[in-house]
Design a protein around this motif. Structure first.
Motif, short mmCIF file in Angstrom:
data_model
loop_
_atom_site.label_atom_id
_atom_site.label_comp_id
_atom_site.label_asym_id
_atom_site.label_seq_id
_atom_site.Cartn_x
_atom_site.Cartn_y
_atom_site.Cartn_z
N VAL A 139 0.85 -1.20 0.00
CA VAL A 139 0.00 0.00 0.00
C VAL A 139 0.88 1.26 0.00
O VAL A 139 0.59 2.23 -0.71
N GLU A 186 2.07 1.58 -3.51
CA GLU A 186 0.94 1.89 -4.40
C GLU A 186 0.57 3.37 -4.28
O GLU A 186 0.35 4.05 -5.28
N TYR A 187 0.52 3.88 -3.06
CA TYR A 187 0.15 5.27 -2.84
C TYR A 187 1.11 6.23 -3.55
O TYR A 187 0.69 7.24 -4.06
N ILE A 202 -2.22 0.50 -9.08
CA ILE A 202 -3.53 -0.07 -9.42
C ILE A 202 -3.88 0.36 -10.84
O ILE A 202 -4.45 -0.40 -11.62
N LYS A 211 -0.82 9.24 -5.09
CA LYS A 211 -1.68 9.63 -3.96
C LYS A 211 -0.85 10.20 -2.81
O LYS A 211 -1.38 10.64 -1.81
#
Lengths: 450, 287
Positions: free
Chosen positions: A271, A274-275, A302, A280
């Motif tokens: 995570v 991914e962020y 993603i 993000k």
């Protein structure tokens, strides 16, 4: 029952006889067995092992008869080190061990690894010795003795999202200026301002993310605030309360301002990445230059799965840490060391010497995007062709040596606990400092509180 | 010859016990009096490691001991009360339905430890991918950092629930052995379900219940693998009991001397608690 026992005994004796015959056969040929262990995440230990194999093949082609047994490990460092301690004491030890510089003092103090001075300072090795970048030998030196050959530099850095900054209205030249270490604009205060702007504009969920668990980042952030870890006069560890106070206050401020998740230390690695890869997070401050490669090899995003070099070039940049006394790039060295119990130190050194040739180390750097350790690597065409590695070299100009001390692991764990206490709101800055002092006094002999 | 044969069969087991229990136990006592570290070589330091514990020189010790008591009490209550309720409930059902629910409730025990831990991690993951946060988001509520906010409650639940199946199975077997005429007599005398459970069933299964309390006390005092996997003992030691702290000291910090001293304190604590429970529960060998 008797038959079963008889069959078992015959089988046991037969295997024993066959294995002894095999060993005798091997000795007859005059071959020398060299065992090596390498460690690291992803493809890194494989390459560290492959370079040793290639070196072994080259030495064998030159007339030696080495029988090389190289094992690479993708375990975490903790279990790897426990395995080594057990192997060392049970005589199933390797001759060569690849390790990070931070454990070298502990192994050196315990007499588990060999000083290499007589080899690396010998006349026939002079040109090699002088070819290593400044600071590399110091990283593998403990109490005046050299304990390893540096094979790669883990270059800790900050990753930032150019696409988010563009959306904030910054041009590419603005971004370049803002992250140029020599410009006056590259300060921690400015990074925080940018993170706030991006968060307020709804462009990112978080301004900053860092790693989970106890790791290098916790040293990097103390170094950013000018912190010291080891007293050069006594060799004892230091709890630098002034720097720690600033470091703790900085992380508390990030959490209070909503720029850093308060539960950051419990995020899953996938995570965290991914962020950042999906934009993000504006600043990923817990990593090193090798993650540029990792993002191309693992499907963290993603939106895109594995991202391409072009995607990263366009949307992501790297920078040193904006320290209060100027830019800081904490560099940790990984090295080949020789285990003190080896029966063939000369041959084992020959092997690691060969495996540390500029060509083989360049292969390591190009594949892992970690920093080079030798000057001549940078002159090789394959290395020069890598645009990203040029950027790595630029931030390596601000290299600062990673701390080294036998109690560094304990210090890292207590620092991590204190920071988690701060970020989760379980400790105030003052309480965290008090904890660090009390815990260090309890766990680290001779610790100096400053 | 006939007399020797039984010893011949016992010998391998005795050897194993000697190798893997007696020798490590003696080694632990020896190591606790040294400063042994990563090199597995240590200097004799006498009782220094113990004074470090009992003088509370280590600032975390008090917190860790308190955590141990909270964790033990919480997990034990869930395991014993949960198992007892389920045992009584499933034995009052028909055989078929009773067995069906017992099988359902046995699933956590049959789940591999790593899978069980990951289920809990997934359920309480602080990101939007966590099961609880997904549900919260679906109903318009903000997700929470569960593992940061309630770490001790989560590890108590994860461990306590895992103890229920075994407790339920043992107590179901014991409850099934209660003579039917006793239960029927109670019914005829007008005893309610609650009264039958409290006044008849529980006293009649007191011996297995006491055994389970003592068994799980030992188990919760010494086990830490789920805590290690779910919260890692954090944040800031919020879910670190003595067993996990001992492990971290011995194998993460490689302070094997200090870790061994902590292990011996843990053993002593276990003995004290077990003796207290034996007294409180009235567990005595029948003449």
């Amino acid at each position: 029952m008797r038959k079963i026992v008889t069959v078992f005994l015959i089988f046991f004796l037969a295997s024993f006889v066959l294995s002894s015959t095999g060993q005798k056969e091997e000795l007859k040929k005059g071959s020398v067995s060299i065992k090596a262990w390498t460690i690291g995440p992803g493809p890194v230990p494989v390459l560290r092992a492959r370079n040793l194999k290639t070196a072994g093949e080259e030495l064998n082609a030159g007339g030696l008869n080495l029988k090389l047994d190289v094992t690479f490990s993708t375990q975490k460092f903790g279990p790897y080190r426990t395995s080594f301690s057990l192997a060392y004491n049970s005589n199933s030890f390797p001759d060569i061990l690849s390790e990070d510089q931070d454990i070298i003092p502990e192994y050196a103090e315990a007499g588990m690894i060999l000083p290499l001075d007589k080899y690396v300072k010998a006349g026939n090795w002079k040109s090699n010795f002088e070819d290593f970048l400044p600071g590399m030998w110091n990283a593998v030196t403990w109490k005046g003795k050299i304990y390893g050959i540096p094979i790669e530099a883990v270059v800790n850095c900050i990753y930032y999202r150019k696409d988010v900054l563009r959306k904030l209205g910054m041009s590419d030249s603005d971004i370049a200026k803002a992250f140029s270490p020599d410009s006056g604009e590259f300060t921690l205060t400015n990074l925080v301002k940018l993170a706030k702007k991006a968060k307020d504009a709804g462009l990112v969920e978080w301004g900053f993310t860092h790693r989970k668990g106890a790791g290098d980042y916790w040293f990097n952030s103390v170094m950013m605030f000018g912190g010291k870890f080891v007293d050069s006069a006594t060799g004892n560890m230091i709890v630098d309360t002034k720097a720690l106070k600033k470091d703790f206050a900085f992380h508390k401020m990030l959490v209070d301002e909503g720029l850093l998740p308060k539960d950051m230390a419990s995020w899953d690695w996938k995570v965290i990445h991914e962020y950042f890869v999906d934009g993000k997070t504006l600043f990923w401050i817990g990593g090193h230059t090798g993650q540029w490669k990792e993002y191309q090899q693992k499907a963290y995003s993603i939106k895109y799965g594995k991202v391409t070099e072009e995607y990263l070039e366009k949307n992501v940049g790297i920078a040193p840490f904006p320290g209060i006394d100027g830019p800081v790039t904490p560099v940790k060295v990984h090295a080949y060391t020789l285990v003190s119990k080896t029966k063939n130190p000369d041959l084992a050194f020959k092997l690691i010497s060969k495996a540390s040739s500029p060509e083989l180390l360049a292969r390591l750097s190009i594949t892992t995007f970690r920093g080079p350790t030798r000057k001549s690597i940078m002159k090789l065409k394959d290395f020069k062709d890598q645009n990203y590695l040029t950027k790595v070299m630029q931030i390596m100009k601000y290299a600062k040596a990673f701390p080294k001390h036998p109690s560094l692991g304990k210090y890292k764990n207590m620092l991590f606990e204190a920071m988690v206490g701060i970020e989760t709101g379980k400790l105030t800055v003052e309480q965290a400092i008090k904890f660090m002092i009390a815990k260090a006094k309890s766990d680290i002999p001779g610790v100096i509180i400053r | 010859m006939k007399r020797i044969i039984p010893y011949f069969f016992i010998l391998p087991l005795l050897l194993l016990i000697f190798l893997f229990y007696i020798i490590p136990a003696i080694s632990t006592v020896y190591i606790s009096a040294t400063d042994m570290g990563r090199s597995l070589k240590g200097n004799f330091v006498g009782i220094k490691n113990f004074t470090r514990i009992f003088s509370v020189e280590d600032p975390v010790i008090g917190r860790v001991l308190l955590n141990t008591l909270v964790y033990l009490s919480g997990a034990l209550i869930i395991t014993i009360i949960g198992g007892l309720i389920l045992a009584i409930a499933t034995t009052t059902l028909t055989n078929r339905w009773g067995s069906f629910f017992r099988i359902i409730w046995f699933l956590p025990r049959a789940t591999p430890p790593v899978v069980w831990a990951f289920l809990w991690i997934w359920a309480f993951d602080p990101s939007r991918y966590g099961l609880l946060n997904m549900i919260f988001n679906q109903i318009g509520l903000q997700g929470r950092s569960w593992l940061t906010l309630y770490p001790m409650a989560i590890v108590i639940l994860a461990n306590g629930i895992l103890g229920i199946p075994y407790t339920m199975t043992i107590l179901s077997a014991a409850l099934s052995n209660i003579p039917l005429e006793i239960l029927e007599a109670a019914k005829i005398d007008g005893a309610s379900g609650w009264k039958t459970a409290v006044k008849i069933k529980i006293p009649l299964v007191w011996w297995p219940l006491s055994f389970l309390i003592i068994w799980y006390t030992l188990s919760f005092l010494t086990s830490f693998q789920y805590i290690l996997m779910i919260t890692g003992g954090g944040p800031f030691y919020a879910s670190t009991p003595l067993a996990l702290y001992t492990y971290n000291k011995a194998f993460q910090n490689m302070e094997l001397g200090y870790g061994s001293a902590l292990a011996l304190v843990l053993i002593a604590l276990s003995v004290v608690i077990i003796l207290a429970f034996r007294k409180l529960l009235g567990v005595k060998r029948e003449a």
